[in-house]
Design a protein around this motif. Sequence first.
Motif, PDB file in Angstrom:
ATOM      1  N   CYS A  59     -67.354   7.892 -42.089  1.00  0.00           N
ATOM      2  CA  CYS A  59     -65.933   7.764 -41.527  1.00  0.00           C
ATOM      3  C   CYS A  59     -65.581   9.136 -40.619  1.00  0.00           C
ATOM      4  N   HIS A  60     -65.802  10.235 -40.973  1.00  0.00           N
ATOM      5  CA  HIS A  60     -65.291  11.456 -40.060  1.00  0.00           C
ATOM      6  C   HIS A  60     -66.528  11.645 -39.380  1.00  0.00           C
ATOM      7  N   GLN A  61     -66.573  11.046 -38.198  1.00  0.00           N
ATOM      8  CA  GLN A  61     -67.724  11.273 -37.042  1.00  0.00           C
ATOM      9  C   GLN A  61     -68.078  12.638 -36.664  1.00  0.00           C
ATOM     10  N   ASP A  62     -69.270  12.775 -36.256  1.00  0.00           N
ATOM     11  CA  ASP A  62     -70.056  14.072 -35.826  1.00  0.00           C
ATOM     12  C   ASP A  62     -69.600  15.304 -36.630  1.00  0.00           C
ATOM     13  N   GLY A  63     -69.849  14.977 -38.031  1.00  0.00           N
ATOM     14  CA  GLY A  63     -69.634  15.984 -38.933  1.00  0.00           C
ATOM     15  C   GLY A  63     -68.226  16.445 -39.375  1.00  0.00           C
ATOM     16  N   GLY A  64     -67.355  15.583 -39.055  1.00  0.00           N
ATOM     17  CA  GLY A  64     -65.856  15.890 -39.056  1.00  0.00           C
ATOM     18  C   GLY A  64     -65.186  16.261 -37.842  1.00  0.00           C
ATOM     19  N   ARG A  65     -65.875  16.498 -36.649  1.00  0.00           N
ATOM     20  CA  ARG A  65     -65.381  16.920 -35.343  1.00  0.00           C
ATOM     21  C   ARG A  65     -64.597  15.877 -34.381  1.00  0.00           C
ATOM     22  N   HIS A  66     -65.033  14.668 -34.869  1.00  0.00           N
ATOM     23  CA  HIS A  66     -64.273  13.747 -34.075  1.00  0.00           C
ATOM     24  C   HIS A  66     -63.802  12.582 -35.174  1.00  0.00           C
ATOM     25  N   ALA A  67     -62.670  11.676 -34.505  1.00  0.00           N
ATOM     26  CA  ALA A  67     -62.173  10.740 -35.309  1.00  0.00           C
ATOM     27  C   ALA A  67     -63.226   9.680 -35.430  1.00  0.00           C
ATOM     28  N   GLY A  68     -63.198   8.819 -36.316  1.00  0.00           N
ATOM     29  CA  GLY A  68     -63.895   7.741 -36.531  1.00  0.00           C
ATOM     30  C   GLY A  68     -63.131   6.717 -37.280  1.00  0.00           C
ATOM     31  N   ARG A  69     -63.655   6.320 -38.319  1.00  0.00           N
ATOM     32  CA  ARG A  69     -62.657   5.248 -39.338  1.00  0.00           C
ATOM     33  C   ARG A  69     -61.729   6.448 -39.871  1.00  0.00           C
ATOM     34  N   GLY A  70     -62.238   7.671 -40.161  1.00  0.00           N
ATOM     35  CA  GLY A  70     -61.360   8.516 -40.642  1.00  0.00           C
ATOM     36  C   GLY A  70     -61.001   9.702 -39.544  1.00  0.00           C
ATOM     37  N   PRO A  71     -59.761  10.532 -39.747  1.00  0.00           N
ATOM     38  CA  PRO A  71     -59.462  11.520 -38.693  1.00  0.00           C
ATOM     39  C   PRO A  71     -60.393  12.565 -38.577  1.00  0.00           C
ATOM     40  N   LYS A  72     -60.201  13.264 -37.437  1.00  0.00           N
ATOM     41  CA  LYS A  72     -60.798  14.307 -37.115  1.00  0.00           C
ATOM     42  C   LYS A  72     -60.331  15.545 -38.084  1.00  0.00           C
ATOM     43  N   LEU A  73     -61.418  16.207 -38.599  1.00  0.00           N
ATOM     44  CA  LEU A  73     -61.082  17.355 -39.713  1.00  0.00           C
ATOM     45  C   LEU A  73     -61.366  18.849 -39.063  1.00  0.00           C
ATOM     46  N   SER A  74     -61.734  18.791 -37.933  1.00  0.00           N
ATOM     47  CA  SER A  74     -61.981  20.163 -37.065  1.00  0.00           C
ATOM     48  C   SER A  74     -60.716  20.615 -36.739  1.00  0.00           C
ATOM     49  N   LYS A  75     -60.531  21.842 -37.189  1.00  0.00           N
ATOM     50  CA  LYS A  75     -58.922  22.555 -36.939  1.00  0.00           C
ATOM     51  C   LYS A  75     -57.887  21.923 -37.381  1.00  0.00           C
ATOM     52  N   SER A  76     -58.176  21.136 -38.440  1.00  0.00           N
ATOM     53  CA  SER A  76     -56.924  20.595 -39.382  1.00  0.00           C
ATOM     54  C   SER A  76     -55.813  21.488 -39.585  1.00  0.00           C
ATOM     55  N   GLU A  77     -54.852  20.872 -39.379  1.00  0.00           N
ATOM     56  CA  GLU A  77     -53.604  21.798 -39.596  1.00  0.00           C
ATOM     57  C   GLU A  77     -52.788  21.547 -40.979  1.00  0.00           C
TER      58      GLU A  77
END
Length: 119
Positions: A59-77
């Motif tokens: 769900c968290h695409q490209d290892g969490g670096r991009h949004a997919g079914r789930g949100p982008k997690l990179s640099k999350s606030e």
Amino acid sequence: MRIPFVIVASLAIIWPWLPNASFAQQSTPAGAANPLPQAEASPDDIEGGKMFATTCGFCHQDGGRHAGRGPKLSKSERSDEYIIERIKKGKTGAMPAYGSVFSDGQIIAILAYIRGLDD
């Protein structure tokens, strides 16, 4: 509901063959309101990046670096506590709860992986 079952079943099958890695505690940045829970990884825990890739990466695409079914997690606030609780309890209709799947040490390892992401 089938996807979480498939993920958990897959992990149960491949878990014994995954390499073991110890988790080094990350220091808390100065000024952080609440420090990370003092959970320790057990010898059975695997590296946070591998757990993320096998469980969260769908769900968290490209290892969490991009949004997919789930949100982008990179640099999350979002706070560390928020992310830990979201992993443990999930979000109805959007993300399964993994609190009974992962130990506290494993969840901390996943959090450390998320915090180490670059775009």
